[in-house]
Scaffold this motif. Structure first.
Motif, PDB file in Angstrom:
ATOM      1  N   UNK A 133       1.197  -1.535  -0.315  1.00 45.40           N
ATOM      2  CA  UNK A 133       0.044   0.263   0.062  1.00 45.40           C
ATOM      3  C   UNK A 133       0.631   1.137   0.248  1.00 45.40           C
ATOM      4  N   UNK A 134       1.974   1.153   0.737  1.00 46.18           N
ATOM      5  CA  UNK A 134       2.740   2.217   0.763  1.00 46.18           C
ATOM      6  C   UNK A 134       4.547   2.868  -0.488  1.00 46.18           C
ATOM      7  N   UNK A 135       3.876   1.558  -0.966  1.00 52.33           N
ATOM      8  CA  UNK A 135       4.880   1.664  -2.205  1.00 52.33           C
ATOM      9  C   UNK A 135       4.578   1.629  -3.877  1.00 52.33           C
ATOM     10  N   UNK A 136       2.287   1.379  -3.844  1.00 52.23           N
ATOM     11  CA  UNK A 136       2.228   0.972  -5.329  1.00 52.23           C
ATOM     12  C   UNK A 136       1.998   1.930  -5.924  1.00 52.23           C
ATOM     13  N   UNK A 137       2.585   3.361  -5.587  1.00 50.70           N
ATOM     14  CA  UNK A 137       1.712   4.523  -6.351  1.00 50.70           C
ATOM     15  C   UNK A 137       2.515   4.905  -6.613  1.00 50.70           C
ATOM     16  N   UNK A 142       7.430  -9.192  -4.225  1.00 54.45           N
ATOM     17  CA  UNK A 142       6.708  -7.657  -3.262  1.00 54.45           C
ATOM     18  C   UNK A 142       7.850  -7.580  -2.385  1.00 54.45           C
ATOM     19  N   UNK A 143       8.559  -8.482  -1.639  1.00 47.90           N
ATOM     20  CA  UNK A 143       9.087  -7.545  -0.725  1.00 47.90           C
ATOM     21  C   UNK A 143      10.474  -7.510  -0.754  1.00 47.90           C
ATOM     22  N   UNK A 144      10.907  -8.386  -1.597  1.00 46.65           N
ATOM     23  CA  UNK A 144      12.172  -7.963  -2.212  1.00 46.65           C
ATOM     24  C   UNK A 144      11.926  -6.223  -3.102  1.00 46.65           C
ATOM     25  N   UNK A 145      11.493  -6.216  -4.225  1.00 48.37           N
ATOM     26  CA  UNK A 145      11.469  -5.681  -4.429  1.00 48.37           C
ATOM     27  C   UNK A 145      11.082  -3.961  -2.987  1.00 48.37           C
ATOM     28  N   UNK A 146      10.624  -4.027  -2.183  1.00 49.64           N
ATOM     29  CA  UNK A 146      10.173  -3.003  -1.654  1.00 49.64           C
ATOM     30  C   UNK A 146      11.323  -2.642  -0.366  1.00 49.64           C
ATOM     31  N   UNK A 147      12.164  -3.671  -0.136  1.00 48.69           N
ATOM     32  CA  UNK A 147      13.200  -3.593   0.591  1.00 48.69           C
ATOM     33  C   UNK A 147      14.566  -2.477  -0.307  1.00 48.69           C
ATOM     34  N   UNK A 148      14.281  -2.900  -1.241  1.00 51.53           N
ATOM     35  CA  UNK A 148      15.479  -3.051  -1.903  1.00 51.53           C
ATOM     36  C   UNK A 148      15.564  -1.079  -2.529  1.00 51.53           C
ATOM     37  N   UNK A 149      13.858  -1.086  -2.749  1.00 52.08           N
ATOM     38  CA  UNK A 149      13.591   0.687  -3.426  1.00 52.08           C
ATOM     39  C   UNK A 149      14.086   1.618  -1.312  1.00 52.08           C
ATOM     40  N   UNK A 150      13.818   0.841  -0.845  1.00 50.33           N
ATOM     41  CA  UNK A 150      13.766   1.416   0.795  1.00 50.33           C
ATOM     42  C   UNK A 150      15.338   1.906   0.892  1.00 50.33           C
TER      43      UNK A 150
END
Length: 216
Positions: free
Chosen positions: A125-129, A150-158
């Motif tokens: 929800x915090x990254x989908x946009x 989803x988790x791997x993409x998000x932590x990499x962006x973080x």
């Protein structure tokens, strides 16, 4: 829905590729533990860069069992200092909770089951946009889907977002904040200026010649 602006400003696509390819090789458990440790270390660097240097070799705020020694406390103080926004703060806390669950379980765990699944859905929800979330997911995983992806993409962006924050962060003013009311400051400055002016005046001679006595 209109996508938000690009959030990656410091690193190239190659940097992202290197990180995500490493995570793709790891199990869910390893990915969670390693990514959380990396984010924790980055927050340490970010806060160290912003804070004034410690008075001793050991940082009494950030090291060991100090007040800001935990992942949670680093996230909270970074938010309160305005170094990260509310969405990113909530995302980091979700990653922290997932890390805690994996760290205390010895059996094989999956990001797609149990409470982890709900937390990852909330992360999305915090990254989908963000454009990067969709673009990187498509470029690296194609049509494959799953909460672990989803988790791997998000932590990499973080990780890349925090690297950018570290790069641009500036140290708190060396002078700090003097807890004196402004009106008192003006009086003190006037007083200091008076002393400074008086110190520049030539000193009077200790003794002066006596005038010759008149003849009697």
């Amino acid at each position: 829905m209109t996508r938000r602006k690009v959030i990656i400003g410091l690193h190239s696509d190659e940097d992202f590729n290197d990180i995500i390819e490493e995570f793709k090789k790891e199990s869910d458990r390893a990915c969670v533990i390693l990514s959380a440790a990396k984010l924790d270390a980055q927050l340490y660097l970010l806060l160290s860069k912003v804070f004034k240097p410690a008075l001793s070799n050991n940082d009494e705020l950030l090291d060991g069992d100090s007040p800001l020694g935990t992942f949670s406390s680093k996230i909270n103080i970074a938010y309160r200092l305005g170094l990260i926004d509310s969405h990113f703060t909530k995302a980091l806390h979700l990653i922290r909770r997932i890390r805690n669950a994996f760290a205390h379980e010895f059996k094989t765990m999956s990001l797609a089951t149990g409470g982890h699944a709900d937390r990852i859905r909330e992360l999305v929800v915090h990254f989908k946009d963000y454009a990067e979330y969709h673009d990187f997911k498509e470029n690296h995983f194609g049509k494959a889907s799953g909460l672990n992806i989803d988790f791997k993409i998000i932590v990499t962006i973080a990780i890349i977002r925090l690297d950018t924050a570290i790069h641009y962060a500036e140290q708190i003013s060396e002078e700090g904040t003097a807890f004196i009311p402004p009106v008192f400051k003006r009086v003190l400055r006037a007083s200091d200026q008076k002393k400074k002016t008086e110190s520049k005046k030539p000193a009077k001679k200790a003794s002066q010649r006596k005038k010759p006595e008149q003849a009697q």
